[in-house]
Design a protein around this motif. Structure first.
Motif, PDB file in Angstrom:
ATOM      1  N   PRO A 160     -20.125  52.026 -72.796  1.00 38.44           N
ATOM      2  CA  PRO A 160     -21.169  51.953 -71.769  1.00 38.44           C
ATOM      3  C   PRO A 160     -20.969  50.746 -70.860  1.00 38.44           C
ATOM      4  CG  PRO A 160     -22.112  52.395 -73.929  1.00 38.44           C
ATOM      5  CD  PRO A 160     -20.682  52.035 -74.159  1.00 38.44           C
ATOM      6  N   VAL A 161     -21.275  50.941 -69.575  1.00 39.18           N
ATOM      7  CA  VAL A 161     -21.113  49.864 -68.599  1.00 39.18           C
ATOM      8  C   VAL A 161     -22.413  49.701 -67.799  1.00 39.18           C
ATOM      9  CG1 VAL A 161     -18.628  50.213 -68.392  1.00 39.18           C
ATOM     10  CG2 VAL A 161     -20.175  51.420 -66.833  1.00 39.18           C
ATOM     11  N   GLU A 162     -22.558  48.540 -67.220  1.00 38.00           N
ATOM     12  CA  GLU A 162     -23.657  48.305 -66.297  1.00 38.00           C
ATOM     13  C   GLU A 162     -23.333  49.022 -64.985  1.00 38.00           C
ATOM     14  OE1 GLU A 162     -26.442  46.731 -66.938  1.00 38.00           O
ATOM     15  OE2 GLU A 162     -25.865  46.157 -68.977  1.00 38.00           O
ATOM     16  N   GLY A 163     -24.346  49.605 -64.360  1.00 34.28           N
ATOM     17  CA  GLY A 163     -24.103  50.318 -63.111  1.00 34.28           C
ATOM     18  C   GLY A 163     -24.187  49.405 -61.926  1.00 34.28           C
ATOM     19  N   PRO A 164     -24.029  49.967 -60.736  1.00 37.43           N
ATOM     20  CA  PRO A 164     -23.748  51.387 -60.520  1.00 37.43           C
ATOM     21  C   PRO A 164     -22.258  51.699 -60.634  1.00 37.43           C
ATOM     22  CG  PRO A 164     -23.997  50.283 -58.420  1.00 37.43           C
ATOM     23  CD  PRO A 164     -24.285  49.243 -59.475  1.00 37.43           C
ATOM     24  N   VAL A 165     -21.946  52.986 -60.870  1.00 32.72           N
ATOM     25  CA  VAL A 165     -20.565  53.455 -60.940  1.00 32.72           C
ATOM     26  C   VAL A 165     -20.375  54.527 -59.877  1.00 32.72           C
ATOM     27  CG1 VAL A 165     -18.829  54.608 -62.355  1.00 32.72           C
ATOM     28  CG2 VAL A 165     -20.387  52.952 -63.400  1.00 32.72           C
ATOM     29  N   ARG A 166     -19.320  54.410 -59.107  1.00 29.10           N
ATOM     30  CA  ARG A 166     -19.011  55.378 -58.063  1.00 29.10           C
ATOM     31  C   ARG A 166     -18.457  56.663 -58.671  1.00 29.10           C
ATOM     32  NH1 ARG A 166     -20.231  56.907 -52.892  1.00 29.10           N
ATOM     33  NH2 ARG A 166     -18.510  58.118 -52.003  1.00 29.10           N
ATOM     34  N   VAL A 167     -18.971  57.813 -58.205  1.00 32.30           N
ATOM     35  CA  VAL A 167     -18.528  59.126 -58.669  1.00 32.30           C
ATOM     36  C   VAL A 167     -18.030  59.925 -57.467  1.00 32.30           C
ATOM     37  CG1 VAL A 167     -19.210  61.252 -59.839  1.00 32.30           C
ATOM     38  CG2 VAL A 167     -20.256  59.087 -60.500  1.00 32.30           C
ATOM     39  N   ALA A 168     -16.824  60.489 -57.578  1.00 33.57           N
ATOM     40  CA  ALA A 168     -16.246  61.281 -56.489  1.00 33.57           C
ATOM     41  C   ALA A 168     -15.189  62.209 -57.055  1.00 33.57           C
ATOM     42  CB  ALA A 168     -15.626  60.369 -55.420  1.00 33.57           C
ATOM     43  N   ALA A 169     -14.892  63.283 -56.342  1.00 34.69           N
ATOM     44  CA  ALA A 169     -13.847  64.210 -56.772  1.00 34.69           C
ATOM     45  C   ALA A 169     -12.508  63.472 -56.788  1.00 34.69           C
ATOM     46  CB  ALA A 169     -13.786  65.408 -55.826  1.00 34.69           C
ATOM     47  N   PRO A 170     -11.758  63.536 -57.896  1.00 38.28           N
ATOM     48  CA  PRO A 170     -10.548  62.724 -58.035  1.00 38.28           C
ATOM     49  C   PRO A 170      -9.285  63.338 -57.467  1.00 38.28           C
ATOM     50  CG  PRO A 170     -11.008  63.826 -60.096  1.00 38.28           C
ATOM     51  CD  PRO A 170     -12.147  64.177 -59.166  1.00 38.28           C
ATOM     52  N   GLU A 193     -23.308  57.170 -56.297  1.00 35.84           N
ATOM     53  CA  GLU A 193     -23.330  56.201 -57.385  1.00 35.84           C
ATOM     54  C   GLU A 193     -24.376  56.579 -58.427  1.00 35.84           C
ATOM     55  OE1 GLU A 193     -23.975  52.420 -55.529  1.00 35.84           O
ATOM     56  OE2 GLU A 193     -21.827  52.125 -55.173  1.00 35.84           O
ATOM     57  N   ILE A 194     -24.045  56.303 -59.689  1.00 36.73           N
ATOM     58  CA  ILE A 194     -24.962  56.572 -60.790  1.00 36.73           C
ATOM     59  C   ILE A 194     -25.033  55.355 -61.689  1.00 36.73           C
ATOM     60  CG2 ILE A 194     -24.606  59.070 -60.772  1.00 36.73           C
ATOM     61  CD1 ILE A 194     -22.717  58.714 -63.149  1.00 36.73           C
ATOM     62  N   ARG A 195     -26.081  55.316 -62.495  1.00 38.12           N
ATOM     63  CA  ARG A 195     -26.210  54.240 -63.469  1.00 38.12           C
ATOM     64  C   ARG A 195     -27.099  54.723 -64.613  1.00 38.12           C
ATOM     65  NH1 ARG A 195     -28.170  50.017 -59.550  1.00 38.12           N
ATOM     66  NH2 ARG A 195     -27.525  48.602 -61.208  1.00 38.12           N
ATOM     67  N   ALA A 196     -27.029  54.025 -65.750  1.00 37.02           N
ATOM     68  CA  ALA A 196     -27.878  54.346 -66.899  1.00 37.02           C
ATOM     69  C   ALA A 196     -29.340  54.307 -66.485  1.00 37.02           C
ATOM     70  CB  ALA A 196     -27.629  53.354 -68.028  1.00 37.02           C
ATOM     71  N   GLY A 197     -30.100  55.287 -66.971  1.00 35.40           N
ATOM     72  CA  GLY A 197     -31.506  55.381 -66.654  1.00 35.40           C
ATOM     73  C   GLY A 197     -31.825  56.333 -65.528  1.00 35.40           C
ATOM     74  N   ASP A 198     -30.797  56.784 -64.797  1.00 34.74           N
ATOM     75  CA  ASP A 198     -31.023  57.724 -63.701  1.00 34.74           C
ATOM     76  C   ASP A 198     -31.619  59.029 -64.217  1.00 34.74           C
ATOM     77  OD1 ASP A 198     -30.192  56.139 -61.623  1.00 34.74           O
ATOM     78  OD2 ASP A 198     -28.196  57.032 -61.449  1.00 34.74           O
ATOM     79  N   ARG A 199     -32.484  59.613 -63.423  1.00 32.48           N
ATOM     80  CA  ARG A 199     -33.045  60.920 -63.736  1.00 32.48           C
ATOM     81  C   ARG A 199     -31.974  61.997 -63.534  1.00 32.48           C
ATOM     82  NH1 ARG A 199     -37.644  64.059 -60.165  1.00 32.48           N
ATOM     83  NH2 ARG A 199     -37.867  65.881 -61.509  1.00 32.48           N
TER      84      ARG A 199
END
Length: 222
Positions: free
Chosen positions: A30-40, A162-168
């Motif tokens: 687990p990491v602290e956010g935010p983390v970028r999400v995109a098609a690789p 971007e996403i992070r822990a706790g997101d709905r």
């Protein structure tokens, strides 16, 4: 429904992987956010859909149709009881550990919005491999995981962000068919006769699985 943790892996040398280079990114933390999400990018070239997450054997892992891997915390809890040991978020090498979401019961083509803008689409289930077995350190792990059938879900990125822990987590689209991740998993592992049913998922189905199902239908046509 929410995202409990976002988990990333770094390349790690281990004795149990079938990667010729001896490296794996399965040990995700687990990491602290935010983390970028995109098609690789296409399989074989693109790795993970999460920035900073390692995919070390790209001919079998990663790419647009397997950009993100999600596992329900409820399934990890079930395995904790069975194995008699704790399993932290990320223990199965998953990028996303969710709560309140039936991940293996999700429909192929189902779409999830995470946080403010990221949208992911369910494409297939995870097939266990020798690296997963070595990482878990459990005898007959591949067989046991397969028998349980709660595979978790691979997803493609429809809308980056971007996403992070706790997101709905919100389900924003459910397709009009009954092909779940669990059904797909059984069809490609223990119950091959189910493969024709997979084609009802159409273009949302992982391309490799769709091709397997089509070949099965052709071979068994009367």
């Amino acid at each position: 429904m929410k995202l409990l943790s976002v988990n990333l892996g770094r390349p790690k040398a281990v004795p149990y992987t079938d990667n010729p280079e001896g490296l794996t990114g399965i040990d995700k933390q687990p990491v602290e956010g935010p983390v970028r999400v995109a098609a690789p990018g296409p399989k074989g070239i693109g790795g993970s859909g999460l920035a900073g997450d390692a995919v070390c054997k790209r001919e079998h892992h990663g790419g647009n149709d397997q950009a993100v891997y999600a596992v329900a915390r409820e399934d990890l809890d079930d395995w904790e009881r069975e194995l008699g040991r704790p399993l932290a978020n990320g223990s199965f090498g998953e990028n996303l550990t969710t709560e309140g979401l039936d991940v293996s019961g999700a429909l192929i083509g189902e779409r999830w919005r995470i946080g403010a803008g990221v949208v992911l689409e369910v494409s297939s289930g995870r097939i266990p491999c020798v690296t997963f077995q070595g990482h878990m350190g459990e005898k007959r792990w591949v067989k046991r995981f397969t028998e349980k059938g709660a595979s978790g879900a691979y997803l493609r990125v429809i809308e980056p962000g971007e996403i992070r822990a706790g997101d709905r987590v919100e389900i924003v689209h459910r397709p009009d068919h009954d092909v779940t991740v669990a059904l797909l998993f059984r069809a490609v592992t223990t119950e091959r006769e189910l493969q024709p049913r997979l084609l009802a998922a159409g273009e949302a189905l992982h391309p490799e699985v769709r091709e397997w199902a089509r070949k099965y239908v052709e071979q068994h046509a009367s």
